[in-house]
Design a protein around this motif. Structure first.
Motif, PDB file in Angstrom:
ATOM      1  N   VAL A  24       1.027  -1.183   0.249  1.00 56.35           N
ATOM      2  CA  VAL A  24      -0.041  -0.005   0.014  1.00 56.35           C
ATOM      3  C   VAL A  24       0.798   1.058   0.039  1.00 56.35           C
ATOM      4  O   VAL A  24       1.885   1.361   0.726  1.00 56.35           O
ATOM      5  CB  VAL A  24      -0.954   0.038   1.293  1.00 56.35           C
ATOM      6  CG1 VAL A  24      -1.923   1.263   1.225  1.00 56.35           C
ATOM      7  CG2 VAL A  24      -1.820  -1.366   1.327  1.00 56.35           C
ATOM      8  N   VAL A  25       0.695   2.317  -0.796  1.00 53.26           N
ATOM      9  CA  VAL A  25       1.438   3.624  -0.645  1.00 53.26           C
ATOM     10  C   VAL A  25       0.022   4.823  -0.900  1.00 53.26           C
ATOM     11  O   VAL A  25      -0.977   4.594  -1.364  1.00 53.26           O
ATOM     12  CB  VAL A  25       2.020   3.643  -2.375  1.00 53.26           C
ATOM     13  CG1 VAL A  25       2.787   5.151  -2.478  1.00 53.26           C
ATOM     14  CG2 VAL A  25       3.126   2.498  -2.625  1.00 53.26           C
ATOM     15  N   MET A  40       3.578  16.883  -4.014  1.00 54.14           N
ATOM     16  CA  MET A  40       2.971  15.580  -3.484  1.00 54.14           C
ATOM     17  C   MET A  40       3.938  15.093  -2.419  1.00 54.14           C
ATOM     18  O   MET A  40       5.115  15.374  -2.477  1.00 54.14           O
ATOM     19  CB  MET A  40       2.583  14.567  -4.753  1.00 54.14           C
ATOM     20  CG  MET A  40       4.138  14.105  -5.450  1.00 54.14           C
ATOM     21  SD  MET A  40       3.722  12.837  -6.636  1.00 54.14           S
ATOM     22  CE  MET A  40       3.734  14.145  -8.027  1.00 54.14           C
ATOM     23  N   PHE A  41       3.624  14.131  -1.528  1.00 49.39           N
ATOM     24  CA  PHE A  41       4.470  13.953  -0.430  1.00 49.39           C
ATOM     25  C   PHE A  41       4.173  12.389   0.106  1.00 49.39           C
ATOM     26  O   PHE A  41       2.977  12.363   0.235  1.00 49.39           O
ATOM     27  CB  PHE A  41       4.590  14.788   0.585  1.00 49.39           C
ATOM     28  CG  PHE A  41       5.473  14.220   1.767  1.00 49.39           C
ATOM     29  CD1 PHE A  41       4.952  13.771   2.888  1.00 49.39           C
ATOM     30  CD2 PHE A  41       6.778  14.668   1.865  1.00 49.39           C
ATOM     31  CE1 PHE A  41       5.875  13.493   4.020  1.00 49.39           C
ATOM     32  CE2 PHE A  41       7.732  14.273   3.024  1.00 49.39           C
ATOM     33  CZ  PHE A  41       7.261  13.736   4.001  1.00 49.39           C
ATOM     34  N   PRO A  42       5.057  11.551   0.014  1.00 48.03           N
ATOM     35  CA  PRO A  42       4.745   9.895   0.464  1.00 48.03           C
ATOM     36  C   PRO A  42       4.344   9.984   1.951  1.00 48.03           C
ATOM     37  O   PRO A  42       5.248  10.525   2.770  1.00 48.03           O
ATOM     38  CB  PRO A  42       5.892   9.386   0.190  1.00 48.03           C
ATOM     39  CG  PRO A  42       6.848  10.306  -0.548  1.00 48.03           C
ATOM     40  CD  PRO A  42       6.401  11.440  -0.584  1.00 48.03           C
ATOM     41  N   LEU A  43       3.364   9.610   2.326  1.00 47.10           N
ATOM     42  CA  LEU A  43       2.935   9.364   3.676  1.00 47.10           C
ATOM     43  C   LEU A  43       3.162   7.899   4.320  1.00 47.10           C
ATOM     44  O   LEU A  43       3.430   7.620   5.187  1.00 47.10           O
ATOM     45  CB  LEU A  43       1.472   9.608   3.779  1.00 47.10           C
ATOM     46  CG  LEU A  43       0.989  11.177   3.558  1.00 47.10           C
ATOM     47  CD1 LEU A  43      -0.616  11.148   3.742  1.00 47.10           C
ATOM     48  CD2 LEU A  43       1.596  12.246   4.595  1.00 47.10           C
ATOM     49  N   GLU A  44       2.681   6.876   3.239  1.00 45.02           N
ATOM     50  CA  GLU A  44       3.067   5.601   3.445  1.00 45.02           C
ATOM     51  C   GLU A  44       3.476   4.677   2.462  1.00 45.02           C
ATOM     52  O   GLU A  44       3.248   5.064   1.221  1.00 45.02           O
ATOM     53  CB  GLU A  44       1.752   4.900   3.936  1.00 45.02           C
ATOM     54  CG  GLU A  44       1.848   3.361   4.529  1.00 45.02           C
ATOM     55  CD  GLU A  44       0.494   2.875   4.737  1.00 45.02           C
ATOM     56  OE1 GLU A  44       0.197   1.699   4.540  1.00 45.02           O
ATOM     57  OE2 GLU A  44      -0.517   3.755   5.448  1.00 45.02           O
ATOM     58  N   GLU A  51       6.622   3.187  -4.730  1.00 51.33           N
ATOM     59  CA  GLU A  51       6.214   4.628  -4.548  1.00 51.33           C
ATOM     60  C   GLU A  51       6.280   5.532  -5.705  1.00 51.33           C
ATOM     61  O   GLU A  51       5.663   6.591  -6.114  1.00 51.33           O
ATOM     62  CB  GLU A  51       7.390   5.216  -3.543  1.00 51.33           C
ATOM     63  CG  GLU A  51       7.260   6.669  -3.302  1.00 51.33           C
ATOM     64  CD  GLU A  51       8.379   6.733  -2.213  1.00 51.33           C
ATOM     65  OE1 GLU A  51       8.655   8.119  -2.242  1.00 51.33           O
ATOM     66  OE2 GLU A  51       8.769   6.140  -1.438  1.00 51.33           O
ATOM     67  N   GLU A  52       7.513   5.141  -6.666  1.00 46.48           N
ATOM     68  CA  GLU A  52       7.759   5.783  -7.739  1.00 46.48           C
ATOM     69  C   GLU A  52       6.749   5.556  -8.740  1.00 46.48           C
ATOM     70  O   GLU A  52       6.394   6.571  -9.684  1.00 46.48           O
ATOM     71  CB  GLU A  52       9.128   5.448  -8.531  1.00 46.48           C
ATOM     72  CG  GLU A  52       9.592   6.247  -9.652  1.00 46.48           C
ATOM     73  CD  GLU A  52       9.643   7.766  -9.468  1.00 46.48           C
ATOM     74  OE1 GLU A  52       9.071   8.352 -10.777  1.00 46.48           O
ATOM     75  OE2 GLU A  52       9.809   8.226  -8.374  1.00 46.48           O
ATOM     76  N   ALA A  53       6.279   4.481  -8.844  1.00 47.26           N
ATOM     77  CA  ALA A  53       5.072   4.067  -9.831  1.00 47.26           C
ATOM     78  C   ALA A  53       3.782   5.109  -9.571  1.00 47.26           C
ATOM     79  O   ALA A  53       3.235   5.741 -10.354  1.00 47.26           O
ATOM     80  CB  ALA A  53       4.797   2.781  -9.805  1.00 47.26           C
ATOM     81  N   ASN A  74      -5.407  26.357  -2.958  1.00 49.60           N
ATOM     82  CA  ASN A  74      -5.041  24.736  -3.138  1.00 49.60           C
ATOM     83  C   ASN A  74      -5.882  24.043  -2.098  1.00 49.60           C
ATOM     84  O   ASN A  74      -6.196  24.455  -0.973  1.00 49.60           O
ATOM     85  CB  ASN A  74      -3.319  24.864  -2.875  1.00 49.60           C
ATOM     86  CG  ASN A  74      -2.731  25.542  -4.120  1.00 49.60           C
ATOM     87  OD1 ASN A  74      -3.195  26.041  -4.802  1.00 49.60           O
ATOM     88  ND2 ASN A  74      -1.308  25.670  -3.766  1.00 49.60           N
ATOM     89  N   GLN A  75      -6.133  22.854  -2.587  1.00 48.28           N
ATOM     90  CA  GLN A  75      -6.677  21.865  -1.866  1.00 48.28           C
ATOM     91  C   GLN A  75      -5.720  20.449  -1.958  1.00 48.28           C
ATOM     92  O   GLN A  75      -4.907  20.486  -2.693  1.00 48.28           O
ATOM     93  CB  GLN A  75      -7.840  21.195  -2.406  1.00 48.28           C
ATOM     94  CG  GLN A  75      -8.987  22.597  -2.631  1.00 48.28           C
ATOM     95  CD  GLN A  75     -10.113  21.922  -3.331  1.00 48.28           C
ATOM     96  OE1 GLN A  75     -10.234  21.540  -4.215  1.00 48.28           O
ATOM     97  NE2 GLN A  75     -11.346  22.269  -2.531  1.00 48.28           N
ATOM     98  N   SER A  76      -5.708  19.749  -0.556  1.00 45.34           N
ATOM     99  CA  SER A  76      -5.173  18.751  -0.568  1.00 45.34           C
ATOM    100  C   SER A  76      -5.989  17.385  -0.502  1.00 45.34           C
ATOM    101  O   SER A  76      -6.859  17.686   0.123  1.00 45.34           O
ATOM    102  CB  SER A  76      -4.043  18.822   0.702  1.00 45.34           C
ATOM    103  OG  SER A  76      -4.884  18.852   1.913  1.00 45.34           O
ATOM    104  N   ALA A  77      -5.218  16.225  -0.696  1.00 50.10           N
ATOM    105  CA  ALA A  77      -6.175  14.907  -0.569  1.00 50.10           C
ATOM    106  C   ALA A  77      -4.924  13.682  -0.222  1.00 50.10           C
ATOM    107  O   ALA A  77      -3.793  14.204  -0.452  1.00 50.10           O
ATOM    108  CB  ALA A  77      -6.876  14.760  -1.542  1.00 50.10           C
ATOM    109  N   VAL A  78      -5.469  12.734  -0.211  1.00 49.20           N
ATOM    110  CA  VAL A  78      -4.448  11.620   0.088  1.00 49.20           C
ATOM    111  C   VAL A  78      -4.881  10.482  -1.070  1.00 49.20           C
ATOM    112  O   VAL A  78      -6.227  10.054  -0.828  1.00 49.20           O
ATOM    113  CB  VAL A  78      -4.468  10.769   1.397  1.00 49.20           C
ATOM    114  CG1 VAL A  78      -3.576   9.751   1.608  1.00 49.20           C
ATOM    115  CG2 VAL A  78      -4.068  12.090   2.630  1.00 49.20           C
TER     116      VAL A  78
END
Length: 86
Positions: A24-25, A40-44, A51-53, A74-78
């Motif tokens: 899971v990413v 963008m920023f990796p959380l998990e 992660e790169e894909a 700006n808006q953010s989401a996961v």
């Protein structure tokens, strides 16, 4: 308050060649009022290839524009991706 924004262009992530297992990413993305992903920023993470894909796919995404009657910010989401090895 959040506003639902549709992805109007872009590609889903593909399982990367050479990845040995799934996982899971989760990536936090920030979208500007015109619908472009500005950061963008990796959380998990589940390995650098997954992660790169995920991040490569997100770079192709374009969201719907924010309606004029909403605050133009700006808006953010996961974004969560579940990769399964076959």
């Amino acid at each position: 308050n959040g506003v639902a924004r549709a992805i109007v262009a872009g590609n889903p992530p593909q399982f990367p060649p050479g990845a040995q297992s799934g996982g899971v990413v989760k990536i936090r993305i920030v979208v500007n009022p015109s619908g472009e992903v500005v950061s963008m920023f990796p959380l998990e993470k589940s390995g650098s290839r997954l992660e790169e894909a995920s991040m490569s796919a997100i770079r192709t995404w374009q969201f719907s524009r924010l309606a004029r009657n909403y605050r133009q910010t700006n808006q953010s989401a996961v974004a969560t991706f579940v990769f399964k090895a076959e």
